[in-house]
Design a protein around this motif. Structure first.
Motif, mmCIF file in Angstrom:
data_model
loop_
_atom_site.group_PDB
_atom_site.id
_atom_site.type_symbol
_atom_site.label_atom_id
_atom_site.label_comp_id
_atom_site.label_asym_id
_atom_site.label_seq_id
_atom_site.Cartn_x
_atom_site.Cartn_y
_atom_site.Cartn_z
ATOM 1 N N ARG A 149 -15.324 24.330 -10.892
ATOM 2 C CA ARG A 149 -14.263 24.712 -9.949
ATOM 3 C C ARG A 149 -14.105 23.648 -8.862
ATOM 4 O O ARG A 149 -12.984 23.324 -8.439
ATOM 5 N N ILE A 150 -15.221 23.097 -8.397
ATOM 6 C CA ILE A 150 -15.162 22.039 -7.383
ATOM 7 C C ILE A 150 -14.462 20.806 -7.935
ATOM 8 O O ILE A 150 -13.629 20.187 -7.256
ATOM 9 N N SER A 152 -12.268 20.600 -10.316
ATOM 10 C CA SER A 152 -10.828 20.858 -10.432
ATOM 11 C C SER A 152 -10.146 20.797 -9.071
ATOM 12 O O SER A 152 -9.050 20.237 -8.934
ATOM 13 N N GLN A 153 -10.816 21.355 -8.054
ATOM 14 C CA GLN A 153 -10.267 21.314 -6.699
ATOM 15 C C GLN A 153 -10.114 19.872 -6.207
ATOM 16 O O GLN A 153 -9.072 19.489 -5.665
ATOM 17 N N ARG A 272 -5.099 26.012 -2.264
ATOM 18 C CA ARG A 272 -6.029 25.629 -3.327
ATOM 19 C C ARG A 272 -7.475 25.746 -2.848
ATOM 20 O O ARG A 272 -8.344 26.258 -3.573
ATOM 21 N N THR A 273 -7.760 25.277 -1.651
ATOM 22 C CA THR A 273 -9.124 25.329 -1.130
ATOM 23 C C THR A 273 -9.580 26.760 -0.903
ATOM 24 O O THR A 273 -10.698 27.137 -1.277
ATOM 25 N N SER A 275 -8.465 29.457 -2.331
ATOM 26 C CA SER A 275 -8.627 30.107 -3.629
ATOM 27 C C SER A 275 -9.955 29.726 -4.275
ATOM 28 O O SER A 275 -10.664 30.583 -4.815
ATOM 29 N N THR A 276 -10.300 28.454 -4.198
ATOM 30 C CA THR A 276 -11.565 27.994 -4.790
ATOM 31 C C THR A 276 -12.759 28.636 -4.107
ATOM 32 O O THR A 276 -13.722 29.053 -4.762
ATOM 33 N N THR A 349 -3.906 30.582 -6.064
ATOM 34 C CA THR A 349 -3.797 29.502 -7.037
ATOM 35 C C THR A 349 -2.348 29.294 -7.456
ATOM 36 O O THR A 349 -1.879 28.159 -7.596
#
Length: 402
Positions: A149-150, A152-153, A272-273, A275-276, A349
């Protein structure tokens, strides 16, 4: 970060001398104890004052961190232990700063320190957001998923940043080229034209302005350099302050043409941040406190901080964000729906994907729209200077003909 020299005794009774980086002396002692060493002495290492002045520090880029996170997740999914994976990646990483941090973290993890604590020793490489995500993955037993996940972020952040740079790169190049053309004309072309002007002829105002500017640049160029350097230094100091940064971030959101682009990029990065972080199991308040500063805008960070205080009082997330008038209705409405349905990470997202697509479309359109405008502006500037130099000659020829 300070560099500390230490002397310690390992489990075999051997005396070890070395150096490590830590924020405080007690942190260095604690780190050595977690490595299974008996500390004999710890003190600040003596370094040359010239070494820090001339040493070029290369930080780890977003792309380097994204690649490292994805590779580490793949190795952990393959069943390779964390320590062995870190040592392996430490030999493969190209970035010097990241390589040093990974190797140091591998040694600390091997000595008994948690992965998150080992990364926190290198705050210049790993951000608090990154460390918080790793800590939540370790506690929840989902380190591989968190690393994916990191990565992708970080990849999405890099793509967003590259799109913004591509939109602003062309105008910056054209402006620099125009400035070089004008300086070349003022230094070399204008003095040649001045020789053709008859003595005693009254020069037009545009010509006098160009001649005065050329003479000032040629004879007092050092004053211009000092003035420009002072202005740049003053702007950097002011923009580095809280009030200066706030004013600059407000101006960026209101700049014609580019303001909507910057606003969409900030919203995409924030959504985005957040959501992650929420998908990684971070509590809402802690996620908001981390996502606000990483949005890249002081106004957004302050609005999120104020929202977090109101959430502690029992309010929802969407209401204080809407009151700030910085977040578009689409963001606040999606947040409200996500809170009610329990699908906030998924909806955030979608918001991020929407604004990222908007940024991509706007960057393509801006380049096509700005190109002719800049060409016209450069042409008008050069034409003004040429006409100003030829105007006295035209006037003389006209007067002689009469």
């Amino acid at each position: 970060m300070e560099l500390y020299a230490y002397q310690a005794i390992d489990q075999a009774g051997k005396i070890i001398d070395g150096q490590l980086e830590a924020e405080h002396e007690w942190m260095a002692v604690e780190r050595l104890r977690k490595m299974g060493l008996t500390v004999v002495d710890v003190h600040k290492a003596k370094t040359s004052p010239f070494k820090g002045a001339f040493q070029v520090r290369r930080k780890a880029g977003v792309g380097d961190l994204a690649l490292f996170s994805r590779q580490l997740a793949a190795m952990l999914n393959a069943g390779i232990p964390l320590t062995r994976s870190l040592f392996t990646l430490g030999r493969q990483v190209a970035n010097p700063a990241l390589r040093k941090a990974v190797n140091g973290a591998a040694r600390d993890v091997e000595g008994g320190m948690s992965f998150a604590d080992a990364l926190s020793v290198y705050p210049d490489v790993f951000s608090p957001l990154y460390i918080s995500m790793i800590r939540s993955g370790e506690v929840g037993g989902s380190l591989e998923e968190v690393l994916q996940r990191i990565s992708s972020q970080l990849e999405q952040n890099k793509a967003l940043r590259d799109q913004i740079r591509s939109a602003t790169f062309y105008p910056a190049v054209v402006v620099c080229f125009a400035a070089l053309v004008v300086l070349g004309m003022l230094f070399f072309i204008v003095p040649i034209f001045m020789k053709f002007f008859p003595a005693g002829v009254a020069l037009p105002l545009p010509t006098r302005i160009i001649i005065a500017l050329s003479s000032s640049l040629r004879h007092s160029w050092y004053i211009w350099l000092l003035g420009i350097a002072a202005v740049i230094a003053g702007l950097r100091l002011y923009l580095g302050s809280v009030s200066g940064r706030r004013i600059w971030d407000r101006l960026k959101l209101r700049i014609p043409v580019f303001g909507p682009l910057f606003h969409r990029a900030v919203m995409a990065r924030f959504a985005r941040t957040l959501s992650t972080l929420l998908a990684g199991g971070i509590p809402v308040l802690q996620a908001l406190e981390s996502a606000g500063p990483t949005a890249g805008n002081v106004l957004v960070a302050e609005a999120v901080s104020a929202a977090a205080e109101k959430i502690q009082e029992g309010k929802s997330i969407a209401a204080p964000l809407e009151e700030s008038r910085i977040f578009p209705p689409m963001v606040t409405q999606m947040v409200a729906v996500g809170e009610e349905s329990g699908t906030l990470p998924e909806l955030l997202t979608r918001v991020a994907e929407f604004y990222e697509a908007e940024v991509a479309a706007m960057t393509k359109g801006l380049t096509a729209m700005i190109e002719p405008v800049l060409i016209i502006m450069v042409g008008c500037l050069v034409a003004f200077m040429v006409i100003s130099m030829y105007l006295p000659i035209f006037l003389v020829v006209t007067s002689v003909g009469r």
